[in-house]
Design a protein around this motif. Structure first.
Motif, short mmCIF file in Angstrom:
data_model
loop_
_atom_site.label_atom_id
_atom_site.label_comp_id
_atom_site.label_asym_id
_atom_site.label_seq_id
_atom_site.Cartn_x
_atom_site.Cartn_y
_atom_site.Cartn_z
N ASN D 221 5.59 43.21 -144.00
CA ASN D 221 4.77 43.00 -145.18
C ASN D 221 4.34 41.56 -145.36
O ASN D 221 3.82 41.20 -146.41
CB ASN D 221 5.55 43.45 -146.42
N SER D 222 4.55 40.75 -144.34
CA SER D 222 4.22 39.33 -144.47
C SER D 222 2.75 39.14 -144.82
O SER D 222 1.87 39.81 -144.32
CB SER D 222 4.50 38.62 -143.14
N CYS D 223 2.52 38.21 -145.74
CA CYS D 223 1.13 37.89 -146.05
C CYS D 223 0.59 36.78 -145.13
O CYS D 223 -0.53 36.32 -145.30
CB CYS D 223 0.98 37.51 -147.53
N GLY D 224 1.39 36.36 -144.15
CA GLY D 224 0.92 35.38 -143.17
C GLY D 224 0.12 36.07 -142.07
O GLY D 224 0.52 37.12 -141.59
N MET F 181 4.66 42.03 -151.62
CA MET F 181 4.61 41.90 -150.16
C MET F 181 6.00 41.64 -149.56
O MET F 181 6.89 42.45 -149.74
CB MET F 181 3.66 40.75 -149.76
N GLU F 182 6.16 40.51 -148.86
CA GLU F 182 7.43 40.21 -148.19
C GLU F 182 8.44 39.56 -149.13
O GLU F 182 9.59 39.35 -148.75
CB GLU F 182 7.20 39.33 -146.96
N GLY F 183 8.05 39.22 -150.36
CA GLY F 183 9.00 38.75 -151.37
C GLY F 183 9.75 37.49 -151.01
O GLY F 183 10.89 37.30 -151.44
N ALA F 184 9.13 36.57 -150.27
CA ALA F 184 9.86 35.39 -149.79
C ALA F 184 9.89 34.24 -150.79
O ALA F 184 10.72 33.34 -150.68
CB ALA F 184 9.25 34.91 -148.47
N LEU F 185 8.99 34.24 -151.77
CA LEU F 185 8.87 33.10 -152.68
C LEU F 185 10.20 32.69 -153.34
O LEU F 185 10.58 31.52 -153.30
CB LEU F 185 7.79 33.39 -153.74
N PRO F 186 10.94 33.62 -153.96
CA PRO F 186 12.17 33.20 -154.64
C PRO F 186 13.18 32.55 -153.69
O PRO F 186 13.87 31.60 -154.08
CB PRO F 186 12.73 34.51 -155.21
N SER F 187 13.26 33.05 -152.46
CA SER F 187 14.20 32.46 -151.49
C SER F 187 13.84 31.01 -151.21
O SER F 187 14.71 30.14 -151.15
CB SER F 187 14.16 33.24 -150.17
N VAL F 188 12.54 30.75 -151.00
CA VAL F 188 12.10 29.39 -150.72
C VAL F 188 12.37 28.49 -151.93
O VAL F 188 12.88 27.37 -151.79
CB VAL F 188 10.62 29.38 -150.31
N VAL F 189 12.05 28.98 -153.11
CA VAL F 189 12.24 28.19 -154.33
C VAL F 189 13.72 27.90 -154.57
O VAL F 189 14.09 26.77 -154.89
CB VAL F 189 11.64 28.93 -155.55
N ALA F 190 14.57 28.91 -154.36
CA ALA F 190 16.00 28.70 -154.59
C ALA F 190 16.57 27.64 -153.68
O ALA F 190 17.57 26.99 -154.00
CB ALA F 190 16.77 30.02 -154.40
N SER F 203 5.35 45.66 -156.98
CA SER F 203 4.92 46.76 -156.10
C SER F 203 3.64 46.42 -155.36
O SER F 203 3.03 47.28 -154.74
CB SER F 203 4.76 48.04 -156.90
N VAL F 204 3.22 45.16 -155.42
CA VAL F 204 2.01 44.73 -154.71
C VAL F 204 2.27 44.79 -153.20
O VAL F 204 3.27 44.26 -152.73
CB VAL F 204 1.61 43.30 -155.13
N GLY F 205 1.36 45.42 -152.49
CA GLY F 205 1.51 45.59 -151.05
C GLY F 205 1.01 46.95 -150.65
O GLY F 205 0.48 47.70 -151.47
N GLY F 211 6.24 50.62 -152.22
CA GLY F 211 6.25 50.48 -153.67
C GLY F 211 7.07 49.31 -154.17
O GLY F 211 7.55 49.33 -155.30
N GLY F 212 7.27 48.29 -153.34
CA GLY F 212 8.00 47.12 -153.77
C GLY F 212 9.40 47.05 -153.19
O GLY F 212 10.11 46.06 -153.38
#
Lengths: 254, 254, 254, 254, 254, 254, 254, 254
Positions: D221-224, F181-190, F203-205, F211-212
């Motif tokens: 699902n990567s947006c890259g 999508m891949e939901g990576a943002l929180p990991s990077v921010v943390a 559920s975007v994707g 469905g998320g």
């Protein structure tokens, strides 16, 4: 390249009209052409049985009519599956002998009613909601030249309805057992007969049926022997496989 | 209540030795006794074909030996599946003719080598890791009286190995196609032949194969016609169903 | 801040027009500005290749037109994916050269037809229902400057159709293989060629295809080497990756 | 039937030594033989690149040694993956030049150290637990003739470690990004470079990682853009695909 | 490059000691160096709170000891999680003050007992089998400087045990609620308090608990407000987040 | 029964006005009445913070208006979530000060603009499609008395956009990170901050985002510390929890 | 074959009017006829309790009316579930006494109001969105002759509302507990009472509730004793089972 | 605080021996004490029925013995479930009357053999591998004072074995139906009887049984009325619920 064309080519080579290299090239290009040979064989054997079946889902009425017309040009019989009323109307406009089977969501064309092969295929349905799938199997088996016996609403919740028709079931060559919900019907049937049982899970159900997954898993895990399974709602696949087995039993495919 | 017992009962009733009510009661109690009749019939027909098969998994060697011995008393042939070396040793101690098939994890006993029925069953395996399941299918089909042809390591990654044996595959009555990983073999085969194909997914694979789920789903969704599916690793089920179809083709089950 | 702007800033600093602190601040703001530098580099290299692609799904026609117009101001080419007829109409009203690709659900703008790079990308589709996804891949690869060869309806159920075009497939630089249902096409292709194969599962199917999960798992578990996978229905992603590999092969990205 | 054999056959036909029918039969039997031709071509091109790789899992040390020995007879290089220490010991007994890579669970043999092709492959690993998979990818790419750069422990939780090596990553031809847990590394990398990124999910994690499913889904699902995915833990597949792309970039496969 | 170094560089540039291009290059290389700045800041703030925590799973005792020793050189406190008795023994051999918490599967080192911050963290466990996870959370929160209150065996099946300690729960700053099986405890607690509740699902259960999935889903779907969730069995994550919130409440992180 | 009522009852008992049995009965009925006490306490403390929030989904406009009106009678502020334009229109007809937040699908009423508490909550959104969820979180945190900073379109595919606002993120008390999508943002921010991060999967994707689920699993498996997760699309839950933590940090809940 | 027919047959046999073989055949055909006997018994006992219930989903209004009319001919009571307003209108046109229960999506007919059996069934619903399912259970239990007590909006997020009605719950014979979201209500209730609790998960929720899967798993994993579960949204099944237990308690089924 | 203690307290208050504030405090502390009252009631009624059951899984032999000893001090009967031979040995060392039920993995203690209540519970098992779960249910029902009838190996593959014992099944008060594989047994039974059927799925099976999921889903989707389900392998839960229903039927719980 057909067999005839190949023979002509070889004659022309012997006659010096084409070079050794040209012949080699023709045959080297052939892997497919030659597999095409095998394919033509397959086609012929299929054609004896049945022409290409049109899967209507995801095709426009125009597309379906076009393909149907081309097949109907050279074939006596035709099967179109997974269609809407709209598709059916469009086909019937073009092909006057076409019959629309509303419950089965199919159209069939059958110019000359061929004699059915010996040995019947029984199609069982657990509940009334399973009828579209069961009818798809029955129509498929019928148009492919089999005697079809329908036994509907014989789910395991009312076992006596099933058991009261045991003689019909046991005398068939192949059994197609269609069920949604808990999908127990094929397991029970496989324990009662000594014939191939093709299990068809349907998406009938709600909640934890998960679109037919519950019935599918139940059928795959059946402790009944001689039972094989097709995809959820795949009535056509079951009818086709049943017909193939019955044709084999009739000595047609040997 | 057997047929004979029923006839005796009726004679005694006509002779006034039992009352009308007693006869009625005996037959009313009968649903099961009579279904037992049918069951006895099934048993007999099964026995003609093959006696009860022992599923060894989850049974101790002692339990397996006990059941095996009882069956071997009255039957010429015996099949025990899903066993370990330990089970095999215990069985062979008791039944001297028993043969242990290590790859298939089966034991068979066959006192008199009966003639095989006409028409062969081809067992295909995609990779070498699929052999235990393929062999289980092959041994099952063999002991049930079929000629079995094995074609192993014919996965779709090396298509030529499969295509080079196409004649063998096309001449069989039934094809059992065993594959793990992406499970594509049965789909490809079903496109090349006009015979029933029984697809057996295996748990061979890693990562997103999820214990064979990937192969199972691929087979259920095959766009090849005439293909039916059994449970993951269920070589026995495939061999049994194949034998049943072949026996039907041989006119035995009609 | 672009490279040019940075150089100007430094000149102005040396000329005493901005203070040391101002320069420091400009660059300290820079972690991003500087990553922005790198980003600007990326942008430029991307721009040489292709400007930002607009994903239409979940955007209103107005939003899409606004973004499209801004990109079209400074770029020769434009790609908008996952749009409806409505979006297309709105874009074409604003951008006269825009072409609507109905099957691919894309709009492209291409002011000057640039020469294509050497080496073709072949896009294979297993069935006709897979065309929207395959066309999205093909349109993407085409607008990004690649020669694209389309081979459709070459699923494994009719292997000869695939094999008859083997030369075309083997001569390509990259292969995009699109399939739903059992998803076997990429596995078979990867066994036949020695080039990168990008597998695209589609949601085509029913029952236990679970929205493309069956095809996805089959592709991930492929025993064919050199095969990588993108998300279900992600034709754009496959076309983009194929173009990137082809550009690398053309020496553009080194 | 090889090209040479085919030419001989045609000569004999022209010389009247074989009949027209015999020639036809030879070519008709050929679909496979001729596909075998193509296969031989593939083999040759593969051989130029690399011989068959042995997947050790599920094979006994004896089996692995036997296959390895046969390949080593005619090939300069050899790769065996997914093996235990026991397998390694057995191979090294037979093949003295064999090197055992413990972390990667591989054995390689390389008789003459061939020059590496231009352009590097960077292998990134998010955490130390991902090393076995990353090393499998690195060893695979190395033995296949590529310069390999390893950057380990560069997960997104400590972004600076990744960003500080951005120049190395951006200058590579292909990036293999290995990550378990939340699998975010490939997405972040794909946003920073303009080269093909091959994402490898690993089963590293616990709880709701479900054996690598979490990382796999994240990568799919990567947006890259330009990111493709292989199976969970499939380091070999990623290394192989990366090498294939790099060889294409080096002009070897055209 | 630190701020100071940057100022020096600019001075040298103005003085003509470095070229315009060199300055540009230094700042262009900087994105990471400067992000490294930020990272150093983070590290410092982290160090004030707690040094790097060692996740023992998948590391050998030797590896764990080596990392632990290096951290212990410059830090007063140390936490090692997910270890076996063997790891603990190895650590204690090297670090005499190390304490092994068997249930929590942790080792802690604490040279000077620092004063705890105001405000307690309550750790609730539904059943006795949840203790390893609950203890991991408690030990983590304790070593990070928090007062920890443990309330165990307070599952919803015996509601009175939970309600009888309501005052303790309501007076805490943060609640960590650990539960397997049906995972209802955090939902009930979130309805009773007005403080952040961190829910930790455990893999305790059998059958359809699917390794903690049931509890995880229940917690994610809680209708209680102020409830957030961590991964299955992730006691450390919950303890860490609770401590972070408590430190924020104590004014430490502002 | 309130504390005051209880004291009166006891006085009346001592005065002989009620029997011993009546008193006992009153207190025995009390478990709930007394828990009701605690509940009243909760309500009061909640009311100081915020009144009951109305979840609009599955309620008719009439129902929502009725509940909203009753709350608005005695409370200064009101929040209605998950509503349609229709609901909003109905509410605004009744409550003139109501403001409809279309993207957030919320209505708020705020009679007297209360001062915001110190310390901001940052709401991050990875992409523009995540805005409805992010806005729901932001509106919730805002109406509950927090300063809210919005940073949208900062997904990991364009890392520089995120990094360029690092100072804003690091200076907040709590971070809500919303991503599909891949939901990576929180990991990077943390990994970049030392504050509580509340991750909200959306559920975007498409395709294998299920469905998320992909984003949810990625966030649960994050290797970033201090990160907790709420249900898919649960912007309200994240905003509420963030506000609760911020209120705790402001000393309000102690 | 009914009992009467059997007696007649035996008389005719004794009178020599039918042969021994004919009698045997009649009884051998009987398994089903006789099981039909048993079925008639079942039907009668069922009829004492309640006639066949019509599941409306997937049936046209015409079909439902036809079945309803036939049942209403000979039965005092009737229950039709899972219907739309349209179905209800059609039924009421035919059956004047029919009552449409909109929330429960049911129609009932009850000609003579029979006395209710002793002992009540309590139906609990966690939230207002669960009412359709709860009402289906309540209507089912009511029409089957039970006293039904409804307690709605008693979810675990506001525990005092549940506890304040504990006496009503504890005095019932059977409890039906309906809940969506995290599905914790039945677990809490089972800990508070000593009566059978039938748990009904609903599909109320969003995100990771996965159509009720979260609630279903929570209920199956409940640590409360005496709790059993029905399918998601299966209010009818719960009401039916509760009634059966209550009838057993009333001594009706012994 | 018991009822008696409360009355004493009030007397002492009236006598001036305790203050108004002390009484208030005692009752305010009471929510739990009073819920404890209700709990004590529950305990007493439970004790009449059965004392707390010990779930042995995850407890050491020492822990189990300690709890067992404490219960055995004041109770006549004891049940310990999910234990190993080791646990059993330890318990029997301490409690001489303890009986170890190996198949059921239970230990029971029963000092005085109490008379069984009227009405039997029938426990059905589909196959021999289901015996551990079935025996756990049977032992639980037996020790709780019920007459238990066991019918094993009555799976639907051999329907006659089930039907031949229909009278026994129909005469029971409650039926516990245990099955793995396809889980069809409870559905078939629910169609044959008019009594509560408690379905217990087991993890018996392989391949796509997914640890009992197939059987669980089949049972939840059963079209048989009056059927409720417990967790996979939860024999104890089924036996407990069956006993509770039977006790209700015996008038004990009213």
């Amino acid at each position: 390249m057909t067999s005839t064309e190949a023979l002509v080519l070889l004659d022309r080579f012997r006659a010096g009209q084409v070079s050794r290299k040209e012949v080699l090239h023709a045959f080297q290009a052939a892997p497919v052409a030659e597999l095409g040979f095998a394919k033509v064989d397959l086609h012929r054997s299929l054609r004896k049985g049945f022409p290409e079946v049109i899967f209507g889902e995801g095709k426009t009425p125009e597309q379906v009519v076009e393909i149907a017309a081309r097949i109907a040009e050279r074939d006596q019989r035709l099967l179109v599956t997974r269609i809407t009323k709209e598709h059916a109307r469009a086909i019937r406009k073009q092909l006057k002998q076409a019959i629309y089977h509303q419950t089965a969501r199919c159209v069939t064309v059958q110019r000359n009613h061929l004699p059915k092969r010996a040995g019947s295929i029984v199609v069982l349905a657990a509940g009334t909601s399973d009828l579209p799938v069961a009818e798809e199997a029955a129509i498929t088996a019928d148009i492919m030249g089999n005697q079809v016996e329908r036994l509907y609403d014989v789910g395991v919740a009312g076992l006596h309805r099933l058991l009261s028709r045991l003689d019909v079931i046991q005398s068939a060559h192949v059994i197609v057992a269609v069920a949604g919900m808990e999908g127990a019907l094929p397991s029970v049937v496989a324990g009662l007969v000594n014939k191939p049982v093709i299990a068809v899970p349907t998406s009938v159900g709600y909640g934890a049926s998960f679109g037919g997954l519950a019935a599918l898993l139940a059928m795959l895990n059946s402790c009944g022997s001689g039972l094989t399974v097709v995809n959820i709602n795949n009535g056509f696949g079951a009818g086709y496989a049943a017909s193939q087995i019955n044709a084999l039993a009739a000595g047609e495919l040997k």
